[in-house]
Write an enzyme that holds these catalytic residues in place. Structure first.
Site, PDB file in Angstrom:
ATOM      1  N   GLU A  53      49.489  22.362  59.823  1.00 15.67           N
ATOM      2  CA  GLU A  53      50.568  22.754  60.738  1.00 15.67           C
ATOM      3  C   GLU A  53      51.044  24.177  60.442  1.00 15.67           C
ATOM      4  OE1 GLU A  53      50.227  20.118  58.911  1.00 15.67           O
ATOM      5  OE2 GLU A  53      51.180  18.325  59.711  1.00 15.67           O
ATOM      6  N   CYS A  89      55.940  19.328  56.384  1.00 18.41           N
ATOM      7  CA  CYS A  89      55.518  19.886  57.675  1.00 18.41           C
ATOM      8  C   CYS A  89      56.414  19.374  58.804  1.00 18.41           C
ATOM      9  CB  CYS A  89      54.075  19.518  57.967  1.00 18.41           C
ATOM     10  SG  CYS A  89      52.942  20.338  56.848  1.00 18.41           S
ATOM     11  N   ALA A 159      16.821   6.360  46.651  1.00 21.39           N
ATOM     12  CA  ALA A 159      15.582   6.632  47.367  1.00 21.39           C
ATOM     13  C   ALA A 159      14.568   5.586  46.939  1.00 21.39           C
ATOM     14  CB  ALA A 159      15.074   8.028  47.030  1.00 21.39           C
ATOM     15  N   ARG A 189      26.298  15.642  48.322  1.00 19.63           N
ATOM     16  CA  ARG A 189      27.006  15.813  47.042  1.00 19.63           C
ATOM     17  C   ARG A 189      28.210  16.738  47.194  1.00 19.63           C
ATOM     18  NH1 ARG A 189      22.127  16.739  42.624  1.00 19.63           N
ATOM     19  NH2 ARG A 189      21.497  14.550  42.438  1.00 19.63           N
ATOM     20  N   THR A 201      19.688   6.404  33.400  1.00 23.90           N
ATOM     21  CA  THR A 201      19.133   7.380  34.351  1.00 23.90           C
ATOM     22  C   THR A 201      19.184   8.788  33.778  1.00 23.90           C
ATOM     23  OG1 THR A 201      19.793   5.997  36.189  1.00 23.90           O
ATOM     24  CG2 THR A 201      19.415   8.305  36.697  1.00 23.90           C
ATOM     25  N   ASP A 205      15.673  10.647  33.639  1.00 20.26           N
ATOM     26  CA  ASP A 205      15.470  11.720  34.635  1.00 20.26           C
ATOM     27  C   ASP A 205      16.002  13.081  34.192  1.00 20.26           C
ATOM     28  OD1 ASP A 205      14.624   9.580  36.051  1.00 20.26           O
ATOM     29  OD2 ASP A 205      16.042   9.775  37.712  1.00 20.26           O
ATOM     30  N   LEU A 209      22.479  17.008  38.608  1.00 24.94           N
ATOM     31  CA  LEU A 209      23.603  16.500  39.425  1.00 24.94           C
ATOM     32  C   LEU A 209      24.472  17.632  39.969  1.00 24.94           C
ATOM     33  CD1 LEU A 209      24.716  13.388  37.292  1.00 24.94           C
ATOM     34  CD2 LEU A 209      22.977  13.504  39.075  1.00 24.94           C
ATOM     35  N   GLY A 289      21.222   4.339  38.049  1.00 24.18           N
ATOM     36  CA  GLY A 289      20.016   3.632  38.455  1.00 24.18           C
ATOM     37  C   GLY A 289      20.324   2.265  39.065  1.00 24.18           C
ATOM     38  N   SER A 295      25.539  -3.361  40.130  1.00 26.76           N
ATOM     39  CA  SER A 295      26.831  -3.860  39.630  1.00 26.76           C
ATOM     40  C   SER A 295      27.960  -3.489  40.604  1.00 26.76           C
ATOM     41  CB  SER A 295      27.113  -3.381  38.207  1.00 26.76           C
ATOM     42  OG  SER A 295      27.219  -1.993  38.190  1.00 26.76           O
TER      43      SER A 295
HETATM   44  C1  AOF Z   1      50.113  17.404  56.519  1.00 23.01           C
HETATM   45  N1  AOF Z   1      49.233  18.365  56.884  1.00 23.01           N
HETATM   46  O1  AOF Z   1      47.360  19.518  56.567  1.00 23.01           O
HETATM   47  C2  AOF Z   1      47.801  17.770  55.076  1.00 23.01           C
HETATM   48  C3  AOF Z   1      48.715  16.738  54.732  1.00 23.01           C
HETATM   49  O2  AOF Z   1      50.422  18.325  47.544  1.00 23.01           O
HETATM   50  P1  AOF Z   1      50.574  18.699  48.964  1.00 23.01           P
HETATM   51  O3  AOF Z   1      51.876  19.329  49.301  1.00 23.01           O
HETATM   52  O4  AOF Z   1      49.411  19.525  49.501  1.00 23.01           O
HETATM   53  O5  AOF Z   1      50.595  17.328  49.813  1.00 23.01           O
HETATM   54  C4  AOF Z   1      49.476  16.509  49.857  1.00 23.01           C
HETATM   55  C5  AOF Z   1      49.736  15.302  50.748  1.00 23.01           C
HETATM   56  O6  AOF Z   1      50.143  15.753  52.057  1.00 23.01           O
HETATM   57  C6  AOF Z   1      48.496  14.457  50.992  1.00 23.01           C
HETATM   58  O7  AOF Z   1      48.349  13.437  50.038  1.00 23.01           O
HETATM   59  C7  AOF Z   1      48.778  13.884  52.371  1.00 23.01           C
HETATM   60  O8  AOF Z   1      49.688  12.821  52.270  1.00 23.01           O
HETATM   61  C8  AOF Z   1      49.468  15.046  53.067  1.00 23.01           C
HETATM   62  N2  AOF Z   1      48.456  15.926  53.685  1.00 23.01           N
HETATM   63  N3  AOF Z   1      49.819  16.576  55.502  1.00 23.01           N
HETATM   64  O9  AOF Z   1      51.182  17.309  57.111  1.00 23.01           O
HETATM   65  C9  AOF Z   1      48.110  18.601  56.210  1.00 23.01           C
HETATM   66  N4  AOF Z   1      46.683  18.009  54.342  1.00 23.01           N
HETATM   67 ZN    ZN Z   2      52.291  18.821  55.407  1.00 21.26          ZN
END
Ligand code: AOF
Ligand code: ZN
Length: 346
Positions: A53, A89, A159, A189, A201, A205, A209, A289, A295
């Site tokens: 926002e 926000c 795989a 990843r 693993t 291997d 990672l 693995g 599990s």
């Molecule tokens: C929003 N707009 O773009 C996002 C939100 O530690 P902070 O302040 O960054 O807050 C993280 C928390 O805010 C996150 O766990 C989720 O609840 C919310 N994320 N909220 O209004 C955003 N990324």
């Molecule tokens: Zn926010």
């Protein structure tokens, strides 16, 4: 006041641009619309940075600022109501005097959970909920599982050959998937907070990672089991990437490598997941693995499985693939001779 799905689609598209950088926060996009024109756009780019926002309001041109108080704000997640790394926000939306807000879904974080919607409604803003909710829940499935189930989102990956073998008998590793698939796996990843393998693993291997075939963050490396010990010459202990080794004997830390001691118990995997939840690890890609994968399946602790089958390779003997239980089929894709199937747990 009218509203349109298409602007929420745009929010989701914007949100997705944060993939791989926002964890443990969700991916969020916001769009400000005045008389069918987008006058502002923003998304949450990275953990710790401004929320969607804030970026959206900041993008509005000075000559369009006068329209904010007559616009509709679309956000793919309920605006937050708490002081975290950034101020709430919902308070910003109220301050900007936006008369209508369209939200795809509520924030599952217990610090918010409807609080943002209430704050805005109490200030007289018209709030519409649930627009493209299914799509928004899917986009942030890691975040919602993390808050609702109090554990990371778990993706199993392996795989296998056409006759369902994941390895030859004996200690030698074999390559099953092709180069294209390999690159795609590195993209997978980069989208997760952590990659996990068993200590057997690691010894057979000696994997890196890392995401070296794809741009993006290297996730945390996690090893589970007692067979990896400090001082061994193994890629996962090279201190280039943060690495945690969960075991029953040793607790110590050196540079980027941490050995974490947890008691021997049939609940060991659950204990590991509880620790990861406490450390805000949002998602884990479990790459093997066989024993470790099985599990997770037997404990019902998984959300998604991504199975790569080399349709031209047969081994006859070897280690049998894990067996999924209680799942539904998702997408499939073919990359040359590899077939990739995605399953979801029911
Ligand atoms: C929003 N707009 O773009 C996002 C939100 O530690 P902070 O302040 O960054 O807050 C993280 C928390 O805010 C996150 O766990 C989720 O609840 C919310 N994320 N909220 O209004 C955003 N990324
Ligand atoms: Zn926010």
């Amino acid at each position: 006041m009218e509203w349109k799905d298409i602007y929420m689609h745009r929010c989701l598209q914007l949100a997705n641009q944060g993939a791989g950088f926002t964890a443990p926060n969700p991916m969020v996009g916001a769009v400000l619309v005045y008389e069918n024109e987008i006058i502002g756009e923003g998304f949450h780019r990275a953990y710790g940075g401004p929320h969607a926002e804030v970026n959206c309001f900041e993008s509005v041109l000075p000559r369009h600022r006068q329209f904010i108080c007559k616009s509709t704000l679309y956000v793919s997640l309920e605006p937050c109501s708490h002081y975290g790394k950034t101020p709430p926000c919902a308070a910003l939306v109220i301050k900007q005097q936006v008369p209508q807000v369209v939200v795809a879904c509520r924030d599952a974080n217990s610090k918010v959970n409807g609080g943002g919607i209430k704050m805005m409604q109490d200030a007289g803003i018209l709030v519409r909920e649930g627009v493209l909710e299914k799509e928004a829940l899917e986009l942030n499935r890691r975040f919602f599982v993390f808050h609702q189930k109090k554990r990371p989102y778990i993706i199993l990956k392996w795989a296998e050959t056409a006759d369902h073998k994941i390895a030859k008998p004996g200690p030698l590793p074999i390559a099953i998937s092709n180069d294209l698939t390999h690159t795609w796996v590195h993209q997978w990843r980069a989208a997760e907070a952590a990659i996990m393998v068993g200590s057997n693993t690691v010894l057979t291997d000696d994997p890196y990672l890392t995401t070296r075939h794809w741009p993006g963050n290297n996730p945390l490396r996690i090893v589970v089991g007692n067979r990896v010990q400090p001082g061994k010459s193994l890629h996962v202990l090279d201190n280039t990437v943060s690495t945690w080794v969960f075991n029953n004997h040793l607790q110590c830390e050196h540079e980027k490598t941490r050995f974490i001691k947890l008691p021997e118990s049939p609940q060991f995997i659950r204990d590991v997941l509880q620790y990861l939840h406490g450390q805000q690890v949002l998602s884990v890609l479990v790459e093997g693995g066989q024993q470790l994968l099985q599990s997770f399946i037997d404990a019902g602790l998984w959300d998604e499985a991504r199975v790569i089958t080399n349709t031209e390779m047969f081994l006859n003997e070897g280690i049998q693939s894990p067996e999924l239980k209680y799942y539904k089929n998702g997408e499939t894709a073919d990359l040359k001779n590899d077939r990739i199937r995605i399953y979801r747990r029911l």
